[in-house]
Structures are given as C-alpha cells and as structure tokens.
Scaffold this motif. Sequence first.
Motif, PDB file in Angstrom:
ATOM      1  N   VAL A  40     -50.128  51.397  60.673  1.00 31.87           N
ATOM      2  CA  VAL A  40     -48.856  51.492  61.739  1.00 31.87           C
ATOM      3  C   VAL A  40     -48.911  50.191  62.794  1.00 31.87           C
ATOM      4  N   ASN A  44     -45.292  51.888  66.455  1.00 38.61           N
ATOM      5  CA  ASN A  44     -45.053  52.782  65.757  1.00 38.61           C
ATOM      6  C   ASN A  44     -46.854  53.084  66.595  1.00 38.61           C
ATOM      7  N   CYS A  47     -47.695  55.709  69.578  1.00 32.44           N
ATOM      8  CA  CYS A  47     -48.256  56.943  69.084  1.00 32.44           C
ATOM      9  C   CYS A  47     -49.241  56.959  68.503  1.00 32.44           C
ATOM     10  N   HIS A 104     -43.185  54.971  59.100  1.00 32.81           N
ATOM     11  CA  HIS A 104     -43.355  55.858  60.044  1.00 32.81           C
ATOM     12  C   HIS A 104     -44.489  54.591  60.359  1.00 32.81           C
ATOM     13  N   SER A 156     -41.309  60.821  67.059  1.00 39.03           N
ATOM     14  CA  SER A 156     -42.745  61.564  66.796  1.00 39.03           C
ATOM     15  C   SER A 156     -43.747  62.604  67.107  1.00 39.03           C
TER      16      SER A 156
END
Length: 175
Positions: A40, A44, A47, A104, A156
């Motif tokens: 990522v 991102n 997350c 993502h 997400s």
Amino acid sequence: MSGLPAPGEVLHFSEDPSIHAFVPHVAATAQQPEAYVWTVDALNSPCYWFPRQCPRVCSWDASDEDQPRVHAVEERWLSTMRRTLLFAYRFDANDFAPFGERPHAHVATRPVEPLGPPVAVGDLVALHEQHGIELRVLPELEPWFTEVRERGLEFSGIRMGNAGIGPGGPFPTRR
C-alpha cells in the motif's frame, strides 16, 4: 517509524517480522484468481495499522482536506489492537503496479525482497493520534459502515466478515 512509506516506496504490514522474500500468492480473502504480492501507498497505509484479522472501516473526504480521517473499530478488538506488534516492510514502488480502477493497493506478480529489515510500527492507537486520524471505538461496525457509504465518503471496509466476532471467536448476538 511513522507507519507511512518514504517517497518512492510502498509498504506491506505484517505481524510476522521474519519474512525475507515475498512470493506472489492468492490470498484467502482474494476476489480475483491471480497471484500477487500486495503493498500500500501513503494514502492507504493507515488502513493497515490494525491487527490483521481486525474488522475496520476507514473513511475520509477526498474533497475536503480539513475534514479529519476517521477509522472505526469494534470495542471487542481494542485490547488486541493495543497488544499487537505490527511490522512494516519497505519496497521500491517501481517493483509494483497500482491495482484496480481506483487503486487502493499496489501489486507485484514476481517475487520481491524488502529494501531492508522490517521496522516495528509501534503503538497502533497512538499512531492514529500522531497522524491526526480519529479512531472511533464502537460496539458494532455495520451501522457506521452504512453511514459512511450513505454520506459518499471515500472508504475502505477491511475484514468486515469478522465484524461481530472478537479475537477469541463469536460473541453472543445482542438483543
């Protein structure tokens, strides 16, 4: 460790600090048949500041930088989140390609080696605070997940199949 990649890098987060080489595989939760190594980017990475199996909803308003990013987790996962030792593996972003129409993640289709040893990310709750991310601890995630989608926020939802299930197994249904 900031929990974010440096320019030109992408990250893979793991609770296992002993991985030396990453080989493409089809993840158990994969929705596609191709084998990948997953990483990522800076947007991102936050997350993934959670235990691997922890359900969470991460949301942000891409059109309003003044709105705080919000991550939500079920209260039954908070103690596990506080105890989890998470490590970040750094990779050269040139070895990966963006995944999907609205990327993502970034993927590699060949084995890759990290740029160096993994780095401990540190206190996951404090990491959210250090980066100005509101961490909401909720009894259940589904109502919040519904609200996030209805508001049209970027989001997400990760490991949502584990929502309502604690680290030790299923919890009784609330009535």
